[in-house]
Motif scaffolding. Structure first.
Motif, short mmCIF file in Angstrom:
data_model
loop_
_atom_site.label_atom_id
_atom_site.label_comp_id
_atom_site.label_asym_id
_atom_site.label_seq_id
_atom_site.Cartn_x
_atom_site.Cartn_y
_atom_site.Cartn_z
N GLY A 211 -14.02 6.71 -93.69
CA GLY A 211 -13.42 5.74 -94.61
C GLY A 211 -11.90 5.86 -94.64
N LEU A 212 -11.40 7.12 -94.63
CA LEU A 212 -9.96 7.36 -94.59
C LEU A 212 -9.35 6.82 -93.29
CD1 LEU A 212 -9.92 11.03 -95.97
CD2 LEU A 212 -8.89 9.08 -97.11
N MET A 213 -10.08 7.04 -92.18
CA MET A 213 -9.61 6.53 -90.89
C MET A 213 -9.56 5.00 -90.91
SD MET A 213 -11.85 9.08 -88.51
CE MET A 213 -11.87 8.05 -87.07
N ASP A 214 -10.59 4.39 -91.48
CA ASP A 214 -10.65 2.92 -91.51
C ASP A 214 -9.52 2.34 -92.37
OD1 ASP A 214 -12.10 0.44 -90.78
OD2 ASP A 214 -12.44 0.28 -92.93
N ALA A 215 -9.13 3.09 -93.42
CA ALA A 215 -8.03 2.64 -94.29
C ALA A 215 -6.66 2.87 -93.65
CB ALA A 215 -8.11 3.36 -95.63
N GLY A 216 -6.65 3.66 -92.57
CA GLY A 216 -5.39 3.92 -91.87
C GLY A 216 -4.45 4.84 -92.63
N LEU A 217 -5.02 5.71 -93.48
CA LEU A 217 -4.16 6.62 -94.25
C LEU A 217 -3.65 7.77 -93.38
CD1 LEU A 217 -6.10 6.66 -97.60
CD2 LEU A 217 -3.73 6.00 -97.33
N PRO A 218 -2.38 8.18 -93.58
CA PRO A 218 -1.84 9.26 -92.75
C PRO A 218 -2.50 10.61 -93.07
CG PRO A 218 -0.26 8.64 -94.46
CD PRO A 218 -1.40 7.69 -94.57
N MET A 219 -2.92 11.30 -92.01
CA MET A 219 -3.61 12.58 -92.18
C MET A 219 -3.05 13.64 -91.24
SD MET A 219 -7.41 10.89 -92.29
CE MET A 219 -8.44 12.29 -92.61
N LYS A 220 -3.04 14.90 -91.73
CA LYS A 220 -2.62 16.02 -90.87
C LYS A 220 -3.65 16.24 -89.78
CE LYS A 220 -1.38 18.26 -95.04
NZ LYS A 220 -1.81 19.24 -96.01
#
Length: 218
Positions: free
Chosen positions: A123-132
């Motif tokens: 879900g975080l990947m689909d939202a395109g949120l920046p991740m370490k």
């Protein structure tokens, strides 16, 4: 939809990215017969009482298949998922905002916490949120003889001497979180970590394939 390659002790995986229209990101994940739907909202406005001046406020809501959320077990799982998401997200890029992850359990046939972690990450990947880093959930069981099983069904969890769930980072396969039910020795725990780290490679490859499949359609 994509399915998990066999051979590493994991059940079959399939996933749909972006099945929901209203959230900023969403994912429907099937892991064996365990299924979780993740909806992600944010970065959005945050209540003043929850505002953090140096990073985003991460909230996780886990909704059971039946009944109301808020049981002790769900609250504990929400906390474990939230801490994992906080460790992976670059929250400092969105201070004074909120990121909310809503996880709806569709079916629980074992390894539910791991499935929730995997759905949250997608879900975080689909939202395109920046991740370490990306992260994945892997559940291991130990039987009476000390043999390790991966991605157990509900029946296998019930019969196991110990059930251990890990959140593994895609960077150097670090353990971001672990939780244990039952008893195991330090040596057995180390063996479970090694098995989970090996299995995580197949899950991260599944993530990549799912994203590639989504964007190759456009």
């Amino acid at each position: 939809m994509g399915s998990e390659p066999g051979g590493c002790g994991l059940r079959r995986f399939s996933c749909e990215l972006g099945p929901l229209g209203r959230p900023d990101g969403s994912a429907a994940l099937l892991q064996g017969d365990t299924s979780v739907l993740a909806g992600l909202y944010g970065p959005a406005e945050v209540k003043v009482s929850k505002e953090l001046y140096d990073k985003a406020t991460v909230e996780v809501l886990l909704k059971p298949k039946v009944g109301l959320p808020g049981k002790c077990l769900e609250k504990n799982r929400e906390q474990l998922i939230r801490k994992t998401c906080e460790a992976a997200l670059l929250g400092a890029l969105h201070p004074r905002t909120s990121i909310t992850i809503v996880l709806q359990v569709i079916s629980d046939a074992g390894s539910l916490l791991a499935c929730c972690l995997n759905a949250a990450c997608m879900g975080l990947m689909d939202a395109g949120l920046p991740m370490k880093s990306l992260f994945c959930g892997v559940t291991c069981t130990l039987d009476a003889t000390g043999a390790i099983g991966l991605d157990p069904t509900a029946k296998q969890e019930k019969e196991a001497r110990a059930v251990v769930t890990f959140a593994i980072s895609s960077v150097e396969r670090q353990v971001l979180m672990s939780t244990t039910k039952g008893t195991c020795s330090v040596e057995e725990l180390q063996q479970c970590i090694a098995a989970a780290q090996r299995a995580s490679g197949a899950i991260f490859q599944f993530y990549r394939d799912s994203v590639r499949r989504k964007y190759s359609k456009t």
